[in-house]
Each structure stands twice: as C-alpha cells, then as structure tokens.
Design a protein around this motif. Structure first.
Motif, short mmCIF file in Angstrom:
data_model
loop_
_atom_site.label_atom_id
_atom_site.label_comp_id
_atom_site.label_asym_id
_atom_site.label_seq_id
_atom_site.Cartn_x
_atom_site.Cartn_y
_atom_site.Cartn_z
N ALA A 219 88.32 47.81 50.35
CA ALA A 219 87.29 48.72 49.81
C ALA A 219 85.96 47.99 49.62
O ALA A 219 84.90 48.54 49.92
N LYS A 220 86.02 46.75 49.16
CA LYS A 220 84.78 45.99 48.93
C LYS A 220 84.09 45.70 50.26
O LYS A 220 82.89 45.95 50.43
N ILE A 221 84.85 45.12 51.20
CA ILE A 221 84.23 44.70 52.47
C ILE A 221 83.67 45.91 53.22
O ILE A 221 82.63 45.81 53.87
N MET A 222 84.34 47.04 53.10
CA MET A 222 83.89 48.23 53.84
C MET A 222 83.01 49.15 53.00
O MET A 222 82.80 50.32 53.35
N GLY A 223 82.48 48.63 51.89
CA GLY A 223 81.48 49.38 51.13
C GLY A 223 81.99 50.64 50.45
O GLY A 223 81.26 51.64 50.36
N MET A 224 83.22 50.60 49.94
CA MET A 224 83.79 51.78 49.27
C MET A 224 84.12 51.51 47.79
O MET A 224 84.63 52.38 47.09
N PHE A 225 83.87 50.31 47.35
CA PHE A 225 84.23 49.87 46.00
C PHE A 225 83.04 50.08 45.07
O PHE A 225 81.90 49.86 45.49
N PRO A 226 83.24 50.50 43.82
CA PRO A 226 84.48 50.73 43.08
C PRO A 226 84.95 52.18 43.09
O PRO A 226 85.86 52.53 42.33
N LYS A 227 84.29 53.01 43.94
CA LYS A 227 84.77 54.41 44.07
C LYS A 227 86.25 54.39 44.50
O LYS A 227 87.07 55.13 43.98
N LYS A 228 86.56 53.53 45.45
CA LYS A 228 87.93 53.39 45.97
C LYS A 228 88.39 51.96 45.77
O LYS A 228 87.58 51.03 45.65
N GLY A 229 89.71 51.77 45.78
CA GLY A 229 90.26 50.41 45.83
C GLY A 229 90.66 49.80 44.51
O GLY A 229 91.15 48.68 44.47
N THR A 230 90.48 50.54 43.40
CA THR A 230 90.92 50.02 42.11
C THR A 230 91.23 51.18 41.17
O THR A 230 90.98 52.34 41.50
N ILE A 231 91.80 50.84 40.02
CA ILE A 231 91.98 51.84 38.97
C ILE A 231 91.06 51.42 37.82
O ILE A 231 91.30 50.40 37.17
N ALA A 232 89.99 52.17 37.65
CA ALA A 232 89.00 51.85 36.62
C ALA A 232 88.34 53.15 36.19
O ALA A 232 88.29 54.11 36.98
N VAL A 233 87.85 53.19 34.96
CA VAL A 233 87.17 54.40 34.49
C VAL A 233 85.97 54.67 35.40
O VAL A 233 85.18 53.78 35.67
N GLY A 234 85.92 55.90 35.91
CA GLY A 234 84.82 56.28 36.80
C GLY A 234 85.17 56.21 38.28
O GLY A 234 84.47 56.77 39.12
N SER A 235 86.26 55.51 38.60
CA SER A 235 86.67 55.43 40.01
C SER A 235 87.38 56.73 40.42
O SER A 235 87.90 57.46 39.57
N ASP A 236 87.39 57.00 41.73
CA ASP A 236 88.18 58.13 42.22
C ASP A 236 89.63 57.93 41.79
O ASP A 236 90.15 56.80 41.88
N ALA A 237 90.25 59.01 41.37
CA ALA A 237 91.67 58.90 40.95
C ALA A 237 92.57 58.96 42.18
O ALA A 237 93.29 59.92 42.42
N ASP A 238 92.48 57.93 42.98
CA ASP A 238 93.37 57.72 44.14
C ASP A 238 94.43 56.74 43.66
O ASP A 238 94.19 55.53 43.58
N ILE A 239 95.56 57.27 43.30
CA ILE A 239 96.56 56.47 42.58
C ILE A 239 97.95 56.72 43.14
O ILE A 239 98.30 57.84 43.49
#
Ligand code: URP
Ligand code: ZN
Ligand code: ZN
Length: 468
Positions: A380-400
């Motif tokens: 997600a970081k390398i492809m410019g999608m972080f922190p929307k995608k690729g982690t579980i954090a407040v404010g991130s997309d709920a892709d879980i």
C-alpha cells in the motif's frame, strides 16, 4: 451503518494486541477494549486475528497474451481475491502501440467497471515511450495511475530499449511516479529460445532452460544502473525469482540507492522440478521469470527477512490447461510441442495470504507482523494507497479480514474460486483461513459465502509512492 468486530487480536505491520474495532460507514472509527455501539452489526472475532485486507499489487485480469486472454476477469478474479483475504488489487492496463495512456487506462477501467468485487488500482504497461507518452504520464499521475511497467524481455511484443527505460525513469522522478520493471534480458533469451526450438526441444521445461537466472540478474543490475544514471531515481523490480537478481538488489540498496523489489509465492514454494511433471503438465508453471532450482527459495526468504525484498505480490495471470474449460478458448494447449507459444502466467490471487501465513509465519521464517507488512502495508505504501489501505487505523478504509490462525485447508482447483482448471499447489495442506472479509465496512465474504455484490469494487486513485 456501524459494525463492531469484537474479541479479536488486531495484527498490523507493527503491533499485535487484543482490541475491538468499530467501523462507521466505510471507515474505521475506533479501536479499543470493550467498545460499545448500540445497534451496530457484530462480527465475532474471538480466538481470531483481525488483519488489514491483503493488497496484491500485481495481477493481470483478462491480460491478452500469445493469442488468448488470462482466464480470470475482474469479476471472477476479484471474487477469488476476496475469498483469499485480499481486498485491493492493482492490475496492469496494457498500452497498444501508438495508443495513448489514457486510452489504455480507460480500456482497463471498462473491463473492471460493473465487475470488480474488491477495490482496484491500475498501473499501465508502456510499450511505446514516445515524447507524447512521456507527457501523458503526468496526466496519468494526476488521475491516480502513478506507476508504469516496462519490459526488458519479449522483443517485438513488450520490450523497450535502454534509451526508453532511461527516459521513462528520469520522467518518473519529475512527476512522482514509479517505474516497475520486468527484468530479464530479452535479447539473450530470444537467441536461446531459437536455438532450443531448432534442436527440436519443444517441451515446457525448455521455457525455463532458455530463461536462465543470469538473464534476470543481468537485466536487474542494468535496470538499477539506469535508474542511478537517471539521477538515483526509485525503481521497483517485479516478480523477482532468482538469487542472481536479489544479489543486484542488495548491491544497490547497500549503496543507499532507492532499489525496491517484490517476489511472488510461486518463487518461494515451487521450483524447476515442477517442469519435470509428466506429459504437458509442466505448462502449468510456464511463467516469466520461470521457476528456479530449489536453492533459490532460501535466498528469497532471506531477502524477505532482511527487507531486500519488500513486497509479496502474485503476478496472478491464469491460463487453463484443458481445452474449452468453462467455455474458454484453447490456452496453455496453444504451446503443445512449442514451449514458446505457451501463454505465460499462473494463478495465485486467492492463495497468497495463506501461503505466506503457513509457509512464512507458521514455519517460523517471518513474524506475524512481517507477514502483514509484506502482503498489506508496504504494498500500500509503495503503490501510494497508504494509509487509506494497508493497515487498521482510525480513519483508514475498513478493509479488514478476520483470520482463523488454527483452521487448516487443502488447496485445490476443486474448491478454489479462480477461473482456472488447476491449482499450482494442488493438495497442499495449509494452516490459516479467512473467516470474514470486509471491504470499506461491508461484509463481502462470510464463512465461505460470497455476499459482496458484483461491481461494488471501486477504482482507487493512488498517490505517489511513499518510499522509505
Ligand atoms: O508470466 C508472466 N509473468 N505473465 C504475466 C506477464 C508478466 O510478465 O508479468
Ligand atoms: Zn512481467
Ligand atoms: Zn505480471
């Protein structure tokens, strides 16, 4: 609409802790102990891990190759991704000769629209690096397509020369894009292929014998050197398979250059021996780069452990073995008697997360957190999608994904969801299993049942790579 995931162990690239996760709409709203949310839908995760959805940054849905098309489309392929715990893919649009990058991107958006079940981004494979195309790259970046793949192999089809590579690398630095490289020396391979065919060597194993690891090592070193000459710009090598190529990654990284690379499960778990399967069965494993002798696997695992390799993607590109499977045209059979005509690629989008969990975490080769880092967070970081995608954090997309660490399963074409009539890991017993998959807060897979609607997946506009 609120959803509360209760009683699980949250695993991210950095932490492992017991917590509930509250989702409000499409986003994570809170993470904490004993959260309460009246009226929220509940997902029980007790004795389970709660992990970010997998990010597979290398797939080829419906890729045209050698007179046919990869057998998964954006519907079947993203359903398979979801069942395997992957909630975002980044697929490759292909630029035809003389075509604008916009047109290539739009063609792929049309393939995905109305079909994808998980979210998707796009890279563009650039075949024609003209001045016009170099300009268009900036437009693409501003519209969320921030990476471009170039090939050093397949002369006359995909291959571009060093001058084109050099120009594209320099341009990528100006506009905040990333070049992804297929690094194999196509010229040398072509000579070897012609020689093998002239000697009447037509069997699938000759695909591997004519693509030696040195051809990958040479191209990898040359690509990084070109990136250095272009001003020390970042370069990401895709589907790295060989110790000789990894040696080059190490060399450039040790010199402080922004050299990145991914490998794929097939290079970690399968080897050249598979080409020796009887009859035409070796065709299942015809992909480029090819599978390597087994000793390369240990080197790749070491590369993953030491961060010389930062990402595991799949290069999912399935072609069927049997003629007419589910109405699909002749695929691998196209190369019976002439290995150079076997469509290159193999399935894997569904099996990546569990193979890396079982063969990586359970086998003690990588930690639980490194598994998430390799399969979710760093992609997600390398492809410019972080922190929307690729982690579980407040404010991130709920892709879980709710993941059962104790369950076992047997990988098989009889039960997988990929639209292909074989599984390269047929009969392999693995530990770990997806229980529930949420994409932007919506349950899309629940206990072996697909509940996500066809076409719900959205195009992800990506930003510039976040490189460290
Ligand atoms: O054999 C492969 N890898 N097929 C897909 C195209 C590519 O080079 O990634
Ligand atoms: Zn490639
Ligand atoms: Zn690929």
């Amino acid at each position: 609409m609120k959803t509360l995931i209760t009683g699980g162990t949250v695993v991210t690239a950095t932490d492992t802790y017991k917590a509930d996760v509250l989702i409000d709409g499409e986003k994570v709203a809170a993470i904490g102990k004993d959260l309460r949310a009246g009226g929220a839908k509940r997902v029980d995760a007790s004795r389970k891990y709660v992990i970010p959805g997998g990010i597979d940054v290398h797939t080829h849905m419906e890729l045209p190759f050698g007179g046919t098309f990869a057998s998964d489309d954006f519907h079947t392929g993203t359903v398979a991704a979801a069942f395997g715990g992957t909630t975002s893919i980044v697929d490759f649009a292909v630029q035809d000769f003389g075509q604008s990058l916009e047109k290539a991107r739009d063609t792929w958006l049309a393939k995905a629209r109305g079909k994808a079940v998980v979210d998707y981004g796009l890279h563009v494979i650039v075949r024609d690096v003209s001045d016009k195309v170099l300009k268009e790259m900036a437009t693409m970046v501003s519209e969320g397509v921030t990476s471009f793949k170039l090939f050093m192999a397949y002369p006359g089809v995909f291959m571009v020369d060093d001058a084109a590579i050099f120009k594209a690398l320099a341009r990528s630095a100006e506009i905040g894009a990333l070049i992804l490289m297929h690094a194999e020396n196509g010229g040398v391979i072509d000579v070897l292929v012609k020689k093998a065919l002239a000697a009447k060597h037509g069997e699938p194993k000759w695909h591997a014998l004519t693509r030696p690891p040195e051809a990958e090592g040479e191209a990898t070193g040359r690509a990084y050197k070109l990136a250095e000459m272009a001003g020390g710009v970042p370069l990401y090598i895709v589907h790295l398979s060989a110790a000789q190529a990894l040696e080059q990654v190490r060399l450039f990284r040790d010199r402080g250059l922004p050299a990145y690379a991914e490998t794929c499960p097939q290079y970690l778990f399968l080897s050249y021996d598979s080409y020796e399967e009887p009859g035409f069965d070796g065709a299942k494993y015809v992909m480029s780069p090819p599978l390597r002798p087994k000793w390369h696997q240990d080197e790749l695992w070491r590369g993953l452990a030491k961060n010389d390799l930062q990402v595991v993607s799949t290069d999912h590109c399935p072609f069927c073995m049997k003629e007419g499977y589910q109405g699909l045209p002749k695929q691998k059979e196209l190369g019976r008697g002439d290995f150079s005509k076997i469509p290159n690629g193999a399935p894997g989008v569904e099996t990546r997360m569990v193979l890396l969990y079982d063969g990586g975490v359970v086998a003690g080769r990588i930690s639980l957190n490194r598994w998430i880092e390799l399969c979710c967070t760093t992609p997600a970081k390398i492809m410019g999608m972080f922190p929307k995608k690729g982690t579980i954090a407040v404010g991130s997309d709920a892709d879980i994904v709710v993941w059962d660490p104790k369950a076992t399963q047997t990988l098989s074409a009889k039960t997988h969801h990929m639209r292909v009539d074989y599984n390269p890991y047929e009969g392999k017993k693995v530990k770990g299993k997806v229980v529930t998959v949420l994409s932007r807060g919506e349950v899309i897979v629940d206990k072996d049942k697909l509940v996500g609607k066809k076409g719900r997946g959205r195009f992800v506009k990506r930003g510039s790579p976040a490189l460290s």
